[in-house]
Design a protein around this motif. Structure first.
Motif, PDB file in Angstrom:
ATOM      1  N   VAL A 123     -16.595 -20.876 -20.829  1.00 52.95           N
ATOM      2  CA  VAL A 123     -15.415 -21.721 -20.683  1.00 52.95           C
ATOM      3  C   VAL A 123     -15.704 -23.136 -21.179  1.00 52.95           C
ATOM      4  O   VAL A 123     -14.879 -23.752 -21.867  1.00 52.95           O
ATOM      5  CB  VAL A 123     -14.946 -21.728 -19.211  1.00 52.95           C
ATOM      6  N   GLU A 124     -16.889 -23.669 -20.851  1.00 55.13           N
ATOM      7  CA  GLU A 124     -17.250 -24.997 -21.353  1.00 55.13           C
ATOM      8  C   GLU A 124     -17.347 -24.993 -22.876  1.00 55.13           C
ATOM      9  O   GLU A 124     -16.876 -25.926 -23.542  1.00 55.13           O
ATOM     10  CB  GLU A 124     -18.571 -25.461 -20.749  1.00 55.13           C
ATOM     11  N   SER A 125     -17.953 -23.959 -23.413  1.00 60.15           N
ATOM     12  CA  SER A 125     -18.083 -23.879 -24.871  1.00 60.15           C
ATOM     13  C   SER A 125     -16.721 -23.842 -25.541  1.00 60.15           C
ATOM     14  O   SER A 125     -16.504 -24.491 -26.568  1.00 60.15           O
ATOM     15  CB  SER A 125     -18.896 -22.639 -25.256  1.00 60.15           C
ATOM     16  N   LEU A 126     -15.790 -23.090 -24.961  1.00 59.95           N
ATOM     17  CA  LEU A 126     -14.457 -22.976 -25.554  1.00 59.95           C
ATOM     18  C   LEU A 126     -13.675 -24.279 -25.416  1.00 59.95           C
ATOM     19  O   LEU A 126     -13.167 -24.826 -26.401  1.00 59.95           O
ATOM     20  CB  LEU A 126     -13.710 -21.814 -24.888  1.00 59.95           C
ATOM     21  N   GLY A 127     -13.605 -24.798 -24.190  1.00 62.07           N
ATOM     22  CA  GLY A 127     -12.753 -25.948 -23.936  1.00 62.07           C
ATOM     23  C   GLY A 127     -13.307 -27.271 -24.431  1.00 62.07           C
ATOM     24  O   GLY A 127     -12.553 -28.138 -24.879  1.00 62.07           O
TER      25      GLY A 127
END
Length: 388
Positions: free
Chosen positions: A61-65
């Motif tokens: 999620v961190e990588s995406l957002g």
């Protein structure tokens, strides 16, 4: 000033190089192909939040957002991120785990995800045949990226911060007095305070040069690309458990297809991988694709990609310090590293420079978990697809 040697320029090595250099570390990346010969370049490159282990979902999620959606702002250049939406198509056996993990993503991470019935999926994506689907997890913000665009721009950003990228083959690690202090390459020796080994299926052979055994096996995988008809402009990116495939559109009017649970072809080492695809595998993927997306039944075959994956006994990566002082690992991803790569590089940077990652749970991912008999598993794992 701290000096770090990074061996391997795939997504993990490139992300670590960027984050380390951004913090003023002297970084040298060594990879004979510049990251084009390993598994990152042949990755399905699916970017989504859905994972069975909360910590891995956090990294995804961190990588995406924070990265894939903001690439030009955060890294610079492009990564080819394309928001298609992502759907996990569960059969009856995997439906309870999908329900639990979707709830976990929403409740613990606040990630926008929803559960759909097969009928609701058909309304959202009319191109999909819903046969054998029991439940669907849907993420509107997810999609895919272009793996070489992502790694190349990370390396270029690292260079802008002073990192050095060298196209050299590493033959072994250098160690003495219970610590690793450098590497031996085709042009000589390099020395540094820390060595990060991020060479995928090649990692066990390099670790063995200092007597360190890594529980990583090599397995050959293949992905196939088929031309989409002009009547089908695009479609969701999907993990299709019921049909035992994963698929996503590509920018050049193709659909990329891989298998989740094929009978694995184990290799003695990554050098045994064959670039030529198996004709029977190509036909099998085409059949499965046509069954799930009827508009692609009989779609022309465009090309294939093959590589050697680095598989650990529990399907989770080896991260962090490896035993001999000065050696860190980022290997054994078992096919699940690309989507988590940017955030993983940030955590490795904290681990190397600050002595600990921001997420304490990452200590569970160190090499000694197998000696302790503590493999990693999600509370609600998936049957057909394994840990991912």
């Amino acid at each position: 000033m701290t000096e770090v040697l990074i061996i391997g320029a795939g997504i993990s090595g490139a992300s670590a190089a960027f984050h380390l250099a951004e913090r003023g570390t002297r970084v040298r990346v060594l990879d004979p192909s510049g990251g084009t010969a390993g598994q990152t370049a042949r990755s399905g490159a699916i970017v989504r939040g859905h994972h069975a282990v909360p910590l891995e979902a956090e990294l995804a999620v961190e990588s995406l957002g924070e990265y894939y959606e903001r690439w030009d702002e955060r890294v610079g250049g492009g990564c080819g991120f394309t928001r298609t939406g992502f759907a996990y198509l569960a059969d009856e056996a995997d439906a309870p785990a999908v329900r639990a993990n979707t709830t976990m993503l929403a409740a613990q991470l606040g990630w926008p995800t929803e559960l759909l019935s097969p009928e609701q999926l058909a309304e959202l994506e009319p191109a999909v045949d819903t046969a054998r689907i029991s439940l669907v997890a849907h993420e509107e913000r997810s999609g895919y990226a272009e793996p070489m665009a992502a790694t190349t721009s990370l390396l270029r950003a690292a260079e802008r911060h002073g990192a050095e990228i060298r196209h050299e083959r590493v033959f072994g690690l250098l160690a003495g007095d219970s610590r690793v202090h450098g590497v031996r390459t085709e042009s000589g020796e390099y020395h540094a305070d820390t060595v990060l080994l991020a060479t995928g299926a090649w990692s066990p052979a390099l670790a063995a040069t200092i007597g360190l055994e890594l529980p990583i096996a090599s397995a050959r995988i293949q992905v196939m690309l088929y031309e989409r008809p002009y009547s089908l402009a695009g479609h969701l990116t999907m993990t299709d458990v019921a049909g035992d495939i994963y698929l996503r559109p590509t920018a050049d009017r193709c659909t990329l297809v891989g298998r989740h649970a094929p009978e694995r072809e184990w290799l003695a080492g990554p050098e045994e991988n064959r670039a030529e695809h198996d004709h029977s595998f190509m036909l099998d993927c085409a059949r499965r694709l046509g069954a799930r997306v009827p508009a692609m039944a009989g779609a022309p075959f465009r090309l294939a990609r093959t590589c050697a994956l680095d598989i650990t006994p529990d399907g989770r990566p080896l991260l962090g310090p490896a035993g001999p002082e000065g050696l860190f690992l980022a290997a054994g991803w078992s096919g699940s590293g690309f989507g988590k790569g940017p955030a993983t590089g940030a955590e490795l940077t904290r681990w190397i420079l600050d002595g600990r990652p921001r997420r304490p749970g990452l200590w569970r991912y160190t090499l000694d978990r197998f000696a302790k008999g503590e493999p990693i598993a999600g509370e609600h794992e998936y049957g057909a697809t394994g840990p991912h």
